[in-house]
Design a protein around this motif. Structure first.
Motif, PDB file in Angstrom:
ATOM      1  N   TYR A  76       0.803  -1.218   0.000  1.00  0.00           N
ATOM      2  CA  TYR A  76       0.000   0.000   0.000  1.00  0.00           C
ATOM      3  C   TYR A  76       0.843   1.277   0.000  1.00  0.00           C
ATOM      4  O   TYR A  76       0.292   2.381  -0.021  1.00  0.00           O
ATOM      5  CB  TYR A  76      -0.985  -0.025   1.174  1.00  0.00           C
ATOM      6  CG  TYR A  76      -2.050  -1.087   0.975  1.00  0.00           C
ATOM      7  CD1 TYR A  76      -3.101  -0.892   0.093  1.00  0.00           C
ATOM      8  CD2 TYR A  76      -1.973  -2.300   1.657  1.00  0.00           C
ATOM      9  CE1 TYR A  76      -4.067  -1.873  -0.104  1.00  0.00           C
ATOM     10  CE2 TYR A  76      -2.933  -3.285   1.476  1.00  0.00           C
ATOM     11  CZ  TYR A  76      -3.975  -3.068   0.583  1.00  0.00           C
ATOM     12  OH  TYR A  76      -4.930  -4.042   0.383  1.00  0.00           O
ATOM     13  N   TRP A  77       2.163   1.131   0.018  1.00  0.00           N
ATOM     14  CA  TRP A  77       3.021   2.289  -0.233  1.00  0.00           C
ATOM     15  C   TRP A  77       3.034   2.629  -1.728  1.00  0.00           C
ATOM     16  O   TRP A  77       3.423   3.721  -2.123  1.00  0.00           O
ATOM     17  CB  TRP A  77       4.450   1.995   0.233  1.00  0.00           C
ATOM     18  CG  TRP A  77       4.632   2.019   1.712  1.00  0.00           C
ATOM     19  CD1 TRP A  77       4.500   0.970   2.581  1.00  0.00           C
ATOM     20  CD2 TRP A  77       4.971   3.154   2.507  1.00  0.00           C
ATOM     21  NE1 TRP A  77       4.735   1.376   3.863  1.00  0.00           N
ATOM     22  CE2 TRP A  77       5.032   2.721   3.849  1.00  0.00           C
ATOM     23  CE3 TRP A  77       5.238   4.503   2.223  1.00  0.00           C
ATOM     24  CZ2 TRP A  77       5.345   3.573   4.895  1.00  0.00           C
ATOM     25  CZ3 TRP A  77       5.555   5.353   3.264  1.00  0.00           C
ATOM     26  CH2 TRP A  77       5.599   4.883   4.585  1.00  0.00           C
ATOM     27  N   TYR A  78       2.611   1.657  -2.541  1.00  0.00           N
ATOM     28  CA  TYR A  78       2.723   1.812  -3.988  1.00  0.00           C
ATOM     29  C   TYR A  78       1.378   1.906  -4.692  1.00  0.00           C
ATOM     30  O   TYR A  78       1.284   2.488  -5.761  1.00  0.00           O
ATOM     31  CB  TYR A  78       3.514   0.622  -4.559  1.00  0.00           C
ATOM     32  CG  TYR A  78       4.894   0.517  -3.945  1.00  0.00           C
ATOM     33  CD1 TYR A  78       5.964   1.202  -4.503  1.00  0.00           C
ATOM     34  CD2 TYR A  78       5.115  -0.221  -2.784  1.00  0.00           C
ATOM     35  CE1 TYR A  78       7.226   1.131  -3.929  1.00  0.00           C
ATOM     36  CE2 TYR A  78       6.365  -0.299  -2.208  1.00  0.00           C
ATOM     37  CZ  TYR A  78       7.417   0.380  -2.774  1.00  0.00           C
ATOM     38  OH  TYR A  78       8.662   0.324  -2.196  1.00  0.00           O
ATOM     39  N   VAL A  79       0.353   1.296  -4.119  1.00  0.00           N
ATOM     40  CA  VAL A  79      -1.002   1.386  -4.666  1.00  0.00           C
ATOM     41  C   VAL A  79      -1.969   1.569  -3.511  1.00  0.00           C
ATOM     42  O   VAL A  79      -1.714   1.102  -2.402  1.00  0.00           O
ATOM     43  CB  VAL A  79      -1.390   0.122  -5.478  1.00  0.00           C
ATOM     44  CG1 VAL A  79      -0.591   0.035  -6.763  1.00  0.00           C
ATOM     45  CG2 VAL A  79      -1.221  -1.134  -4.653  1.00  0.00           C
ATOM     46  N   ASP A  80      -3.074   2.228  -3.769  1.00  0.00           N
ATOM     47  CA  ASP A  80      -4.042   2.483  -2.705  1.00  0.00           C
ATOM     48  C   ASP A  80      -5.016   1.328  -2.501  1.00  0.00           C
ATOM     49  O   ASP A  80      -5.457   1.071  -1.386  1.00  0.00           O
ATOM     50  CB  ASP A  80      -4.832   3.757  -3.009  1.00  0.00           C
ATOM     51  CG  ASP A  80      -3.986   5.014  -2.814  1.00  0.00           C
ATOM     52  OD1 ASP A  80      -3.031   4.954  -2.019  1.00  0.00           O
ATOM     53  OD2 ASP A  80      -4.268   6.029  -3.467  1.00  0.00           O
ATOM     54  N   THR A  81      -5.387   0.664  -3.607  1.00  0.00           N
ATOM     55  CA  THR A  81      -6.377  -0.413  -3.514  1.00  0.00           C
ATOM     56  C   THR A  81      -6.012  -1.557  -4.454  1.00  0.00           C
ATOM     57  O   THR A  81      -5.214  -1.397  -5.380  1.00  0.00           O
ATOM     58  CB  THR A  81      -7.787   0.089  -3.896  1.00  0.00           C
ATOM     59  OG1 THR A  81      -7.805   0.393  -5.296  1.00  0.00           O
ATOM     60  CG2 THR A  81      -8.188   1.312  -3.095  1.00  0.00           C
ATOM     61  N   LYS A  82      -6.645  -2.683  -4.221  1.00  0.00           N
ATOM     62  CA  LYS A  82      -6.470  -3.829  -5.113  1.00  0.00           C
ATOM     63  C   LYS A  82      -6.971  -3.494  -6.513  1.00  0.00           C
ATOM     64  O   LYS A  82      -6.344  -3.875  -7.519  1.00  0.00           O
ATOM     65  CB  LYS A  82      -7.224  -5.032  -4.547  1.00  0.00           C
ATOM     66  CG  LYS A  82      -7.259  -6.247  -5.469  1.00  0.00           C
ATOM     67  CD  LYS A  82      -8.124  -7.339  -4.863  1.00  0.00           C
ATOM     68  CE  LYS A  82      -8.407  -8.441  -5.861  1.00  0.00           C
ATOM     69  NZ  LYS A  82      -9.282  -9.501  -5.308  1.00  0.00           N
ATOM     70  N   ASP A  83      -8.092  -2.787  -6.616  1.00  0.00           N
ATOM     71  CA  ASP A  83      -8.616  -2.417  -7.928  1.00  0.00           C
ATOM     72  C   ASP A  83      -7.633  -1.539  -8.696  1.00  0.00           C
ATOM     73  O   ASP A  83      -7.497  -1.655  -9.920  1.00  0.00           O
ATOM     74  CB  ASP A  83      -9.958  -1.686  -7.785  1.00  0.00           C
ATOM     75  CG  ASP A  83     -11.133  -2.652  -7.757  1.00  0.00           C
ATOM     76  OD1 ASP A  83     -10.894  -3.874  -7.815  1.00  0.00           O
ATOM     77  OD2 ASP A  83     -12.283  -2.184  -7.668  1.00  0.00           O
ATOM     78  N   ASP A  84      -6.959  -0.632  -7.980  1.00  0.00           N
ATOM     79  CA  ASP A  84      -5.957   0.196  -8.637  1.00  0.00           C
ATOM     80  C   ASP A  84      -4.863  -0.670  -9.252  1.00  0.00           C
ATOM     81  O   ASP A  84      -4.405  -0.429 -10.380  1.00  0.00           O
ATOM     82  CB  ASP A  84      -5.331   1.172  -7.638  1.00  0.00           C
ATOM     83  CG  ASP A  84      -6.240   2.337  -7.301  1.00  0.00           C
ATOM     84  OD1 ASP A  84      -7.349   2.407  -7.871  1.00  0.00           O
ATOM     85  OD2 ASP A  84      -5.862   3.174  -6.463  1.00  0.00           O
TER      86      ASP A  84
END
Length: 269
Positions: A76-84
């Motif tokens: 989550y340092w690199y993406v905000d959500t699984k969908d992202d």
């Protein structure tokens, strides 16, 4: 990293590409103090590999983290959500579609396309590349309808398709219909083909083995016999020795029907 409360108060997310600059987050220069040593490109690459192997239903941030040898929270340092992350993975595989044969109109002084380039050949090439993508990555078909497909690679493919359609000679109001007829056909064909290839692999059989086994079992069932005879006649008429050859002939012929339809509609004005 945002808290759950902060995210809950934000407007509904429509696309990772509309949330700032997704490629900039997680760069080593910005996160060099983070202990994981990850970067977004590696995370996306491993995500694609997992999606190819297991499909989107089994894909999870926890499963991805285990594959990368990190904690799930590190991602989550690199993406905000699984969908992202799914949206980023989806766009990344669209880079596999070759659009180099299609030239930008700006490449020519008069704004026209390369006089040596035939729109029919370019359309066939784009359709074939899209089909190959859907077969190579069966999970793509489930996601292209879920997301907006406005990442850089997806947009490059869309722009290439639109440039070819403008060169068909169809009036503007007919170009979108022609685009839909060709690429919705390719989507359906490639989706079914990709799922069949995947099912054969899961069964540990070649496509020909799976096909012969299925047809043999159907011929033994009383309720299928009449219909099965007609199916055998059509299969023999194809004149191909393997499932892949039969499928290739079907795809090529169907695509030629669509190209001929575009030519006919252009003549009708």
């Amino acid at each position: 990293m945002e808290s759950a409360a902060d995210k809950a108060n934000q407007p509904r997310r429509t696309s990772v590409w509309l949330e700032g600059k997704p490629a900039a987050r997680g760069r080593k220069s910005e996160r060099s103090d983070h202990p994981t040593g990850l970067d977004r490109d590696r995370i996306i690459s491993v995500s694609v590999r997992l999606l190819d192997a297991e499909g989107p239903a089994k894909f999870s941030m926890r499963r991805l983290a285990a594959e990368l040898g990190v904690t799930a929270m590190s991602l989550y340092w690199y993406v905000d959500t699984k969908d992202d992350l799914l949206e980023l993975a989806l766009d990344s595989v669209f880079s596999e579609i070759g659009t180099s044969g299609d030239k930008h109109e700006a490449d020519y002084a008069d704004g026209t396309a390369d006089p040596g380039s035939d729109w029919r050949d370019d359309l066939r090439a784009l359709a074939g590349s899209y089909r190959a993508l859907l077969v190579r990555h069966p999970w793509v078909s489930a996601l292209v309808g879920k997301f907006l497909n406005i990442g850089p690679h997806s947009m490059e493919f869309s722009a290439a398709v639109l440039r070819v359609m403008r060169r068909t000679g169809l009036p503007p109001h007919g170009q979108t219909g022609a685009l839909a007829s060709v690429f919705q056909f390719v989507y359906g064909f490639g989706t079914i083909e990709g799922h069949f290839v995947q099912r054969c692999a899961e069964a540990g059989m070649t496509q020909d083995q799976y096909y012969r086994d299925a047809m043999g079992r159907m011929s033994e069932q009383q309720e299928y016999r009449g219909r099965f005879d007609q199916s055998e006649e059509m299969t023999e008429a194809r004149g191909a020795d393997t499932v892949e050859e039969m499928r290739e002939r079907d795809f090529t012929f169907a695509l030629e029907l669509l190209v001929a339809g575009i030519e006919a509609m252009r003549t009708r004005g």
